[in-house]
Scaffold this motif. Structure first.
Motif, mmCIF file in Angstrom:
data_model
loop_
_atom_site.group_PDB
_atom_site.id
_atom_site.type_symbol
_atom_site.label_atom_id
_atom_site.label_comp_id
_atom_site.label_asym_id
_atom_site.label_seq_id
_atom_site.Cartn_x
_atom_site.Cartn_y
_atom_site.Cartn_z
ATOM 1 N N VAL A 1 25.592 25.720 36.216
ATOM 2 C CA VAL A 1 26.809 24.947 36.495
ATOM 3 C C VAL A 1 27.583 24.714 35.196
ATOM 4 C CG1 VAL A 1 27.719 22.752 37.337
ATOM 5 C CG2 VAL A 1 25.806 23.844 38.518
ATOM 6 N N ILE A 2 26.864 24.405 34.113
ATOM 7 C CA ILE A 2 27.534 24.240 32.822
ATOM 8 C C ILE A 2 28.196 25.549 32.412
ATOM 9 C CG2 ILE A 2 27.214 23.744 30.364
ATOM 10 C CD1 ILE A 2 24.950 21.905 31.092
ATOM 11 N N GLY A 3 27.510 26.659 32.637
ATOM 12 C CA GLY A 3 28.089 27.961 32.335
ATOM 13 C C GLY A 3 29.343 28.225 33.139
ATOM 14 N N ALA A 4 29.333 27.845 34.414
ATOM 15 C CA ALA A 4 30.516 28.032 35.253
ATOM 16 C C ALA A 4 31.701 27.235 34.712
ATOM 17 C CB ALA A 4 30.214 27.608 36.691
ATOM 18 N N VAL A 5 31.430 26.023 34.241
ATOM 19 C CA VAL A 5 32.498 25.203 33.654
ATOM 20 C C VAL A 5 33.019 25.850 32.380
ATOM 21 C CG1 VAL A 5 33.002 22.985 32.543
ATOM 22 C CG2 VAL A 5 31.716 23.046 34.697
ATOM 23 N N GLN A 6 32.119 26.360 31.565
ATOM 24 C CA GLN A 6 32.550 27.043 30.336
ATOM 25 C C GLN A 6 33.398 28.272 30.666
ATOM 26 O OE1 GLN A 6 28.575 27.454 28.774
ATOM 27 N NE2 GLN A 6 28.928 25.927 27.182
ATOM 28 N N GLY A 7 33.001 29.027 31.691
ATOM 29 C CA GLY A 7 33.790 30.178 32.111
ATOM 30 C C GLY A 7 35.159 29.777 32.625
ATOM 31 N N MET A 8 35.214 28.695 33.355
ATOM 32 C CA MET A 8 36.500 28.166 33.822
ATOM 33 C C MET A 8 37.413 27.850 32.642
ATOM 34 S SD MET A 8 37.167 24.423 35.471
ATOM 35 C CE MET A 8 37.274 23.691 33.823
ATOM 36 N N VAL A 9 36.854 27.157 31.646
ATOM 37 C CA VAL A 9 37.646 26.740 30.490
ATOM 38 C C VAL A 9 38.149 27.948 29.705
ATOM 39 C CG1 VAL A 9 37.548 25.554 28.259
ATOM 40 C CG2 VAL A 9 36.559 24.478 30.290
ATOM 41 N N THR A 10 37.293 28.946 29.483
ATOM 42 C CA THR A 10 37.737 30.119 28.718
ATOM 43 C C THR A 10 38.825 30.881 29.466
ATOM 44 O OG1 THR A 10 35.917 31.435 29.642
ATOM 45 C CG2 THR A 10 35.550 30.418 27.486
ATOM 46 N N GLY A 11 38.740 30.927 30.797
ATOM 47 C CA GLY A 11 39.793 31.579 31.578
ATOM 48 C C GLY A 11 41.111 30.854 31.460
ATOM 49 N N LEU B 1 35.469 32.324 35.602
ATOM 50 C CA LEU B 1 34.318 31.576 36.096
ATOM 51 C C LEU B 1 33.315 32.507 36.789
ATOM 52 C CD1 LEU B 1 34.439 28.164 37.957
ATOM 53 C CD2 LEU B 1 33.009 30.016 38.823
ATOM 54 N N LEU B 2 33.834 33.406 37.621
ATOM 55 C CA LEU B 2 32.965 34.321 38.353
ATOM 56 C C LEU B 2 32.266 35.309 37.423
ATOM 57 C CD1 LEU B 2 35.251 35.055 41.445
ATOM 58 C CD2 LEU B 2 33.293 33.508 41.337
ATOM 59 N N VAL B 3 32.989 35.812 36.432
ATOM 60 C CA VAL B 3 32.389 36.761 35.485
ATOM 61 C C VAL B 3 31.314 36.069 34.647
ATOM 62 C CG1 VAL B 3 32.846 38.178 33.442
ATOM 63 C CG2 VAL B 3 34.389 38.286 35.407
ATOM 64 N N TRP B 4 31.618 34.870 34.121
ATOM 65 C CA TRP B 4 30.644 34.134 33.304
ATOM 66 C C TRP B 4 29.383 33.846 34.123
ATOM 67 C CZ3 TRP B 4 32.004 31.874 28.290
ATOM 68 C CH2 TRP B 4 30.957 31.163 27.697
ATOM 69 N N THR B 5 29.578 33.397 35.363
ATOM 70 C CA THR B 5 28.445 33.091 36.229
ATOM 71 C C THR B 5 27.623 34.343 36.527
ATOM 72 O OG1 THR B 5 29.629 31.233 37.247
ATOM 73 C CG2 THR B 5 27.782 32.163 38.488
ATOM 74 N N SER B 6 28.297 35.449 36.766
ATOM 75 C CA SER B 6 27.592 36.713 37.028
ATOM 76 C C SER B 6 26.750 37.133 35.839
ATOM 77 C CB SER B 6 28.600 37.814 37.377
ATOM 78 O OG SER B 6 29.330 37.485 38.553
#
Length: 486
Positions: A289-299, A273-278
């Motif tokens: 926020v949508i990107g953060a959710v996508q990063g969470m899911v991929t992790g 989540l942190l890497v995707w958001t960065s």
């Protein structure tokens, strides 16, 4: 003394082989995974799509959850975890009889010899009913994840036919091959908790289904904003927290491996989540926020195939890679690929699940730690990072991924083409324009009076207070009721 007796007493309801701790944890894990789908993904889907598709998207998930359960107990559980019919498929049979469900859980085709020549079989310390329900929750969420690729245009009747057929002819094959004692299991390919069986298969099948169903309307593809970002986060939160049961339940016991898996799951999700958001901030100037959710899911998807088999520093590595590689595939490669541009994968399930699941499976082949593998795997196993025969493990992971990819492309294509002979796969144009009201006769929100169709003369309304319509209070004469400005 009384407490000791409570845990050790043998009764008809507590046979000698039943471990109450394992049984309690497995049922808890089952509930956590079920909550990921219902209401987790139901809420997530309903809120991440345009308002006009909220009801339809939620219903596709709700229907799949119910339909999978009935198909699971009637036929599919034993196709995935029963006696072998083919090297990649079990013999279908009901899982409904009392004698079957109260007996000790067992996966028949998991029998094999370990390094010492001893015969080993997967036989958890609880009833078959517990295992049947736990594995159902995995089957259900796979179909619901797949649905994310075809939201906003798939004919609901075609979806209702697709769910049981895909469960029978696709999901059970992957589950038996990797988990139920099939050829990939016997060969030593690893899928700890569904990186291949669930995420890779749903992502590949979703992309395939999106191709055959066709794209959304041009206006929907160009602008498809979430109708409720905060509610989307609530659904995402249920998905993340439920993943502790997803990966923590994989060892079939409340043991050390479950503890490691839960910690690693959360570490990977947070890192990703942190890497995707960065990356969003660096390249787009603002966090999404949508990107953060996508990063969470991929992790979460990436760590799943090796959650209990890698060290926690490796979970950080997996999270960093799952927050960046799927980001590149979605934000960069997708725009350069004519095929991916042509296929309308509504929620990007290919990137968030197929790419992340494949990445996790291959990283497991590199990073699986020998001592952790010994806690749960039947054979001596190590990732390539740890030398020895680890290079062979990476090859096994690659071959298993190829099998899952090919099977899902072929089976999903055949199923959809067969359905298309009887039911159009795509909604008619007039339904695509209107959305939920045309498809279901229902809408998600009634805002500013929109959708209020009550006849005041029939529902006891009156307009006696300063030009306002006063609804009779359900709490009696002591409460004034709800005011609605005319």
């Amino acid at each position: 003394m009384e407490n000791s007796t409570a845990y050790s007493e043998v009764t008809p309801a507590v046979p000698s082989w039943l471990n109450k701790g394992d049984n309690a944890w497995q049922m808890t894990a089952s509930a956590l995974v079920a909550i990921q789908s219902m209401p987790g993904l139901v809420i997530l889907y309903a809120s991440i799509v345009k308002k006009k598709w909220a009801v339809n998207s939620a219903f596709m998930a709700l229907y799949a959850f119910a339909a999978v359960l009935i198909c699971w107990v009637l036929l599919c559980f034993r196709m995935a975890f029963g006696d072998q019919l083919l090297p990649f498929w079990g013999k279908g049979a009901p899982a409904l009889s009392q004698s079957y469900l109260v007996g000790r859980a067992k996966i028949p085709e998991s029998t094999h010899e370990n390094e010492s020549g001893e015969t080993v079989i997967v036989e958890p310390y609880y009833a078959m009913a517990t295992l049947v329900y736990f594995q159902f929750t995995f089957a259900a969420i796979t179909l619901i994840l797949l649905a994310g690729s075809v939201l906003g245009r798939m004919n609901i009747k075609a979806w209702m036919a697709f769910v049981p057929l895909w469960l029978i002819f696709s999901y059970t094959v992957g589950a038996f091959s990797l988990w139920g004692g099939g050829f990939l299991y016997q060969w030593g390919a690893i899928d700890y908790s569904g990186g291949y069986v669930i995420h890779l298969s749903s992502g590949i099948a979703g992309l395939t289904a999106a191709y055959w169903v066709g794209p959304r309307l041009k206006s929907d593809r160009e602008r498809f904003p979430p109708n409720n970002v905060l509610l989307m986060l609530a659904g995402a939160g249920l998905l993340w927290m439920g993943w502790s049961g997803f990966n923590g339940g994989a060892p079939y016991a409340a043991n050390l491996n479950a503890s490691i898996a839960i910690l690693n799951t959360n570490i990977s999700a947070a890192t990703s989540l942190l890497v995707w958001t960065s990356l969003d901030v660096v390249f787009f100037g603002k966090p999404s926020v949508i990107g953060a959710v996508q990063g969470m899911v991929t992790g979460l998807a990436c760590v799943t195939p090796g959650a209990g088999l890698v060290q926690s520093w490796a979970a950080i590595v997996m999270g960093a890679l799952s927050g960046s590689i799927p980001w590149v595939s979605m934000m960069v490669l997708h725009k350069k690929s004519s095929l991916l541009q042509q296929v309308d994968d509504t929620l990007g399930v290919f990137h968030t699940h197929a790419v992340a699941g494949l990445l996790g499976g291959l990283l497991t082949g590199l990073l699986a730690e020998p001592d952790l593998c010994d806690l749960i795997l039947p054979k001596k196993t190590r990732g390539a990072f740890y030398g020895g025969n680890g290079g062979r493990q990476f090859l096994k992971q690659l071959v298993a991924a190829c099998f899952i990819i090919v099977w899902n492309i072929v089976s999903t294509t055949i199923i959809l083409l067969a359905i298309r002979l009887f039911i159009p796969l795509r909604m008619p144009e007039e339904q695509l324009v209107i959305g939920d009201d045309a498809v279901h006769g229902e809408e998600a929100y009634a805002l500013w009076g929109d959708g209020e169709k009550y006849d005041p003369t029939k529902h006891g309304w009156n307009t006696s207070v300063y030009g306002q319509e006063i609804a009779p209070s359900p709490y009696g004469t002591g409460a004034r009721g709800v005011t609605i400005n005319l």
